[in-house]
Design a protein around this motif. Structure first.
Motif, PDB file in Angstrom:
ATOM      1  N   GLU A   1       0.854  -1.212   0.000  1.00  0.00           N
ATOM      2  CA  GLU A   1       0.000   0.000   0.000  1.00  0.00           C
ATOM      3  C   GLU A   1       0.880   1.249   0.000  1.00  0.00           C
ATOM      4  OE1 GLU A   1      -3.280   0.686  -0.075  1.00  0.00           O
ATOM      5  OE2 GLU A   1      -4.168  -1.310   0.094  1.00  0.00           O
ATOM      6  N   ARG A   2       1.931   1.227   0.830  1.00  0.00           N
ATOM      7  CA  ARG A   2       2.832   2.395   0.883  1.00  0.00           C
ATOM      8  C   ARG A   2       3.488   2.635  -0.471  1.00  0.00           C
ATOM      9  NH1 ARG A   2       4.474   0.342   5.898  1.00  0.00           N
ATOM     10  NH2 ARG A   2       6.505  -0.353   5.154  1.00  0.00           N
ATOM     11  N   LYS A   3       3.662   1.578  -1.245  1.00  0.00           N
ATOM     12  CA  LYS A   3       4.282   1.701  -2.576  1.00  0.00           C
ATOM     13  C   LYS A   3       3.237   1.962  -3.663  1.00  0.00           C
ATOM     14  CE  LYS A   3       8.491   0.603  -1.184  1.00  0.00           C
ATOM     15  NZ  LYS A   3       9.690   1.423  -1.348  1.00  0.00           N
ATOM     16  N   GLY A   4       1.994   2.215  -3.272  1.00  0.00           N
ATOM     17  CA  GLY A   4       0.967   2.634  -4.242  1.00  0.00           C
ATOM     18  C   GLY A   4       0.190   1.494  -4.873  1.00  0.00           C
ATOM     19  N   ILE A   5       0.280   0.279  -4.312  1.00  0.00           N
ATOM     20  CA  ILE A   5      -0.485  -0.850  -4.868  1.00  0.00           C
ATOM     21  C   ILE A   5      -1.765  -1.039  -4.043  1.00  0.00           C
ATOM     22  CG2 ILE A   5      -0.433  -3.361  -5.270  1.00  0.00           C
ATOM     23  CD1 ILE A   5       2.734  -2.791  -5.647  1.00  0.00           C
ATOM     24  N   ALA A   6      -2.915  -1.025  -4.727  1.00  0.00           N
ATOM     25  CA  ALA A   6      -4.213  -1.080  -4.025  1.00  0.00           C
ATOM     26  C   ALA A   6      -4.506  -2.511  -3.587  1.00  0.00           C
ATOM     27  CB  ALA A   6      -5.310  -0.576  -4.950  1.00  0.00           C
ATOM     28  N   THR A   7      -4.681  -2.705  -2.281  1.00  0.00           N
ATOM     29  CA  THR A   7      -4.949  -4.045  -1.738  1.00  0.00           C
ATOM     30  C   THR A   7      -6.241  -4.032  -0.908  1.00  0.00           C
ATOM     31  OG1 THR A   7      -3.978  -3.967   0.482  1.00  0.00           O
ATOM     32  CG2 THR A   7      -2.422  -4.149  -1.349  1.00  0.00           C
TER      33      THR A   7
ATOM     34  N   LEU B   1      13.492 -14.057  -3.151  1.00  0.00           N
ATOM     35  CA  LEU B   1      12.091 -14.335  -3.513  1.00  0.00           C
ATOM     36  C   LEU B   1      12.114 -15.103  -4.836  1.00  0.00           C
ATOM     37  CD1 LEU B   1       9.017 -13.967  -3.103  1.00  0.00           C
ATOM     38  CD2 LEU B   1       9.214 -11.801  -4.350  1.00  0.00           C
ATOM     39  N   VAL B   2      11.879 -16.411  -4.740  1.00  0.00           N
ATOM     40  CA  VAL B   2      11.961 -17.294  -5.915  1.00  0.00           C
ATOM     41  C   VAL B   2      10.701 -17.155  -6.769  1.00  0.00           C
ATOM     42  CG1 VAL B   2      12.118 -19.715  -6.633  1.00  0.00           C
ATOM     43  CG2 VAL B   2      13.461 -18.877  -4.690  1.00  0.00           C
ATOM     44  N   ASP B   3       9.530 -17.311  -6.124  1.00  0.00           N
ATOM     45  CA  ASP B   3       8.256 -17.151  -6.821  1.00  0.00           C
ATOM     46  C   ASP B   3       7.155 -16.945  -5.784  1.00  0.00           C
ATOM     47  OD1 ASP B   3       7.552 -19.740  -5.857  1.00  0.00           O
ATOM     48  OD2 ASP B   3       8.390 -20.681  -7.636  1.00  0.00           O
ATOM     49  N   PHE B   4       5.975 -16.574  -6.253  1.00  0.00           N
ATOM     50  CA  PHE B   4       4.841 -16.409  -5.337  1.00  0.00           C
ATOM     51  C   PHE B   4       3.551 -16.415  -6.135  1.00  0.00           C
ATOM     52  CE2 PHE B   4       3.782 -12.000  -6.373  1.00  0.00           C
ATOM     53  CZ  PHE B   4       4.964 -11.536  -6.919  1.00  0.00           C
ATOM     54  N   LYS B   5       2.437 -16.609  -5.399  1.00  0.00           N
ATOM     55  CA  LYS B   5       1.102 -16.624  -6.007  1.00  0.00           C
ATOM     56  C   LYS B   5       0.265 -15.523  -5.369  1.00  0.00           C
ATOM     57  CE  LYS B   5      -2.129 -18.549  -4.158  1.00  0.00           C
ATOM     58  NZ  LYS B   5      -3.316 -18.161  -3.352  1.00  0.00           N
ATOM     59  N   ILE B   6      -0.425 -14.769  -6.199  1.00  0.00           N
ATOM     60  CA  ILE B   6      -1.348 -13.762  -5.660  1.00  0.00           C
ATOM     61  C   ILE B   6      -2.715 -13.914  -6.322  1.00  0.00           C
ATOM     62  CG2 ILE B   6       0.211 -11.978  -4.770  1.00  0.00           C
ATOM     63  CD1 ILE B   6       0.222 -10.654  -7.468  1.00  0.00           C
ATOM     64  N   GLU B   7      -3.718 -13.319  -5.666  1.00  0.00           N
ATOM     65  CA  GLU B   7      -5.082 -13.339  -6.207  1.00  0.00           C
ATOM     66  C   GLU B   7      -5.634 -11.923  -6.191  1.00  0.00           C
ATOM     67  OE1 GLU B   7      -7.638 -16.254  -4.345  1.00  0.00           O
ATOM     68  OE2 GLU B   7      -5.970 -17.661  -4.117  1.00  0.00           O
ATOM     69  N   PHE B   8      -6.537 -11.676  -7.125  1.00  0.00           N
ATOM     70  CA  PHE B   8      -7.169 -10.365  -7.224  1.00  0.00           C
ATOM     71  C   PHE B   8      -8.690 -10.517  -7.122  1.00  0.00           C
ATOM     72  CE2 PHE B   8      -3.128 -10.059  -9.407  1.00  0.00           C
ATOM     73  CZ  PHE B   8      -2.652  -8.813  -9.049  1.00  0.00           C
ATOM     74  N   GLY B   9      -9.347  -9.398  -6.767  1.00  0.00           N
ATOM     75  CA  GLY B   9     -10.814  -9.404  -6.724  1.00  0.00           C
ATOM     76  C   GLY B   9     -11.338  -8.014  -7.014  1.00  0.00           C
ATOM     77  N   ARG B  10     -12.684  -7.957  -7.224  1.00  0.00           N
ATOM     78  CA  ARG B  10     -13.306  -6.670  -7.563  1.00  0.00           C
ATOM     79  C   ARG B  10     -14.136  -6.157  -6.403  1.00  0.00           C
ATOM     80  NH1 ARG B  10     -14.028  -9.605 -12.353  1.00  0.00           N
ATOM     81  NH2 ARG B  10     -12.965  -8.701 -14.153  1.00  0.00           N
ATOM     82  N   THR B  11     -14.069  -4.838  -6.176  1.00  0.00           N
ATOM     83  CA  THR B  11     -14.949  -4.180  -5.207  1.00  0.00           C
ATOM     84  C   THR B  11     -16.317  -4.014  -5.879  1.00  0.00           C
ATOM     85  OG1 THR B  11     -14.336  -2.007  -6.017  1.00  0.00           O
ATOM     86  CG2 THR B  11     -13.017  -2.889  -4.200  1.00  0.00           C
ATOM     87  N   PRO B  12     -17.377  -3.702  -5.095  1.00  0.00           N
ATOM     88  CA  PRO B  12     -18.701  -3.530  -5.725  1.00  0.00           C
ATOM     89  C   PRO B  12     -18.692  -2.461  -6.822  1.00  0.00           C
ATOM     90  CG  PRO B  12     -18.922  -3.696  -3.349  1.00  0.00           C
ATOM     91  CD  PRO B  12     -17.443  -3.647  -3.624  1.00  0.00           C
ATOM     92  N   ASP B  13     -17.805  -1.467  -6.739  1.00  0.00           N
ATOM     93  CA  ASP B  13     -17.772  -0.463  -7.815  1.00  0.00           C
ATOM     94  C   ASP B  13     -16.781  -0.829  -8.929  1.00  0.00           C
ATOM     95  OD1 ASP B  13     -15.512   0.039  -6.384  1.00  0.00           O
ATOM     96  OD2 ASP B  13     -15.881   2.181  -6.068  1.00  0.00           O
ATOM     97  N   GLY B  14     -16.329  -2.073  -8.955  1.00  0.00           N
ATOM     98  CA  GLY B  14     -15.566  -2.572 -10.112  1.00  0.00           C
ATOM     99  C   GLY B  14     -14.064  -2.358 -10.059  1.00  0.00           C
ATOM    100  N   LYS B  15     -13.567  -1.837  -8.936  1.00  0.00           N
ATOM    101  CA  LYS B  15     -12.121  -1.616  -8.848  1.00  0.00           C
ATOM    102  C   LYS B  15     -11.420  -2.964  -8.549  1.00  0.00           C
ATOM    103  CE  LYS B  15      -8.997   1.829  -7.027  1.00  0.00           C
ATOM    104  NZ  LYS B  15      -8.001   1.490  -6.077  1.00  0.00           N
TER     105      LYS B  15
ATOM    106  N   MET C   1       0.327  -5.049 -12.375  1.00  0.00           N
ATOM    107  CA  MET C   1       0.300  -5.005 -10.899  1.00  0.00           C
ATOM    108  C   MET C   1       1.150  -6.130 -10.321  1.00  0.00           C
ATOM    109  SD  MET C   1      -3.604  -4.129  -9.783  1.00  0.00           S
ATOM    110  CE  MET C   1      -3.547  -4.106  -7.982  1.00  0.00           C
ATOM    111  N   ALA C   2       1.043  -7.319 -10.924  1.00  0.00           N
ATOM    112  CA  ALA C   2       1.801  -8.476 -10.408  1.00  0.00           C
ATOM    113  C   ALA C   2       3.312  -8.209 -10.493  1.00  0.00           C
ATOM    114  CB  ALA C   2       1.416  -9.732 -11.192  1.00  0.00           C
ATOM    115  N   LEU C   3       3.732  -7.576 -11.575  1.00  0.00           N
ATOM    116  CA  LEU C   3       5.176  -7.286 -11.711  1.00  0.00           C
ATOM    117  C   LEU C   3       5.610  -6.200 -10.732  1.00  0.00           C
ATOM    118  CD1 LEU C   3       5.643  -7.483 -15.593  1.00  0.00           C
ATOM    119  CD2 LEU C   3       6.346  -9.158 -13.859  1.00  0.00           C
ATOM    120  N   ARG C   4       4.709  -5.233 -10.455  1.00  0.00           N
ATOM    121  CA  ARG C   4       5.057  -4.204  -9.450  1.00  0.00           C
ATOM    122  C   ARG C   4       5.145  -4.833  -8.068  1.00  0.00           C
ATOM    123  NH1 ARG C   4       0.502  -0.426 -10.404  1.00  0.00           N
ATOM    124  NH2 ARG C   4       1.067   0.530  -8.427  1.00  0.00           N
ATOM    125  N   VAL C   5       4.206  -5.723  -7.753  1.00  0.00           N
ATOM    126  CA  VAL C   5       4.262  -6.443  -6.461  1.00  0.00           C
ATOM    127  C   VAL C   5       5.591  -7.191  -6.381  1.00  0.00           C
ATOM    128  CG1 VAL C   5       3.249  -8.348  -5.130  1.00  0.00           C
ATOM    129  CG2 VAL C   5       1.743  -6.676  -6.229  1.00  0.00           C
TER     130      VAL C   5
END
Ligand code: ATP
Ligand code: TYD
Length: 242
Positions: free
Chosen positions: A62-68, A173-187, A154-158
């Protein structure tokens, strides 16, 4: 914030409603599983350590500007998060060849991947999470081409933020898995967790695994490995690990 009814119980975390429909409580349990749930155990303190590391990393991003989805940590094994409509994708970023990449393709373990490689799997246990490609993701209507491009960026910035942070702790950091989702307003927000269950981490000085591979392949004391990571992360921020 009250712990309401349980909304979902996954393999390692439980989601609870709160008084606010836009907010969920995530409980990191002590359950650990591998190989599609075929290997499972309960390891005391594992939930707490993963919750603390996840909370620290979400705050850093979040401090680096990535919305979580991260809002707060009410106690050592719970996170308050924004409720998301999850996108059924596992977005994996790889800096070094390991795991399924080495099993399925002719890479030698330890080969540096520059630029990093993104692999996206369809999150569906009944289908054993098959790998997708861009055309399939779009044809399945999971993402538009623009949203797919945004998620990859976003994944590359993370990856850049996490790789630099772990390097400062003497961890690769060899590798990692992340997931994304949408807020009710589509973000689209970064959701789920970033922990020793979802990253592959190698100690720079010994080359030893400090992640779930210790459990998957019975390489030693998994809680000792998880504690090593949490200790180094907590040294950066006493607040999150109090
Ligand atoms: P896997 O282990 O394959 O990831 P799982 O469903 O068993 O699957 P858990 O981590 O135990 O995984 O469960 C957590 C669930 O919560 C996941 O399905 C994840 O997609 C979902 N989730 C994560 N963050 C949010 C959020 N902010 N809003 C809604 N659901 C979320
Ligand atoms: P990968 O090498 O594809 O799978 P495996 O762990 O079976 O060898 O995993 C790449 C990274 O993504 C690794 O850090 C573990 C993480 N990951 C998850 O957290 N959940 C998953 O379902 C998958 C497939 C990977």
């Amino acid at each position: 914030m009250k712990k309401g009814e349980v909304l979902y119980k996954g393999k390692a975390k439980s989601l609870y409603r709160t008084g606010d429909p836009g907010v969920l409580l995530v409980e990191f349990r002590d359950d650990i599983t591998a190989f599609d749930g075929q290997k499972k155990d309960v390891l005391s303190s594992k939930g707490r350590l993963n919750a603390q590391v996840s909370a620290f990393l979400f705050r850093l991003l979040e401090r680096k500007g990535i919305a979580t989805h991260f809002i707060d940590m009410p106690d050592e094994s719970h996170m308050l998060v924004k409720a998301l409509d999850m996108i059924p994708l596992e977005v994996i970023v790889r800096n070094i060849a390991a795991g399924s990449l080495v099993r399925q393709y002719p890479f030698r373990e330890g080969t540096v991947l520059e630029p990093p490689v993104i692999v996206i799997d369809y999150k569906d246990d009944s289908r054993h999470d098959p790998m997708l490609n861009d055309d399939l993701i779009i044809a399945l209507g999971i993402l538009t081409p623009d949203d797919l491009a945004m998620i990859k960026e976003m994944a590359l910035r993370v990856n850049s933020v996490l790789r630099e942070f772990f390097a400062s702790l003497g961890i690769t950091l060899v590798d990692f898995k992340i997931e994304f989702g949408r807020t009710p307003d589509g973000k689209i927000l970064l959701g789920d967790e970033i922990s020793m269950d979802s990253m592959r981490l190698w100690d720079m000085s010994t080359g030893k695994s400090l992640d779930k591979d210790v459990y998957r392949f019975s390489k030693g004391d998994v809680m000792e490995a998880y504690n090593r990571v949490a200790e180094r992360v907590c040294a950066e921020d006493k607040e999150v690990c109090k």
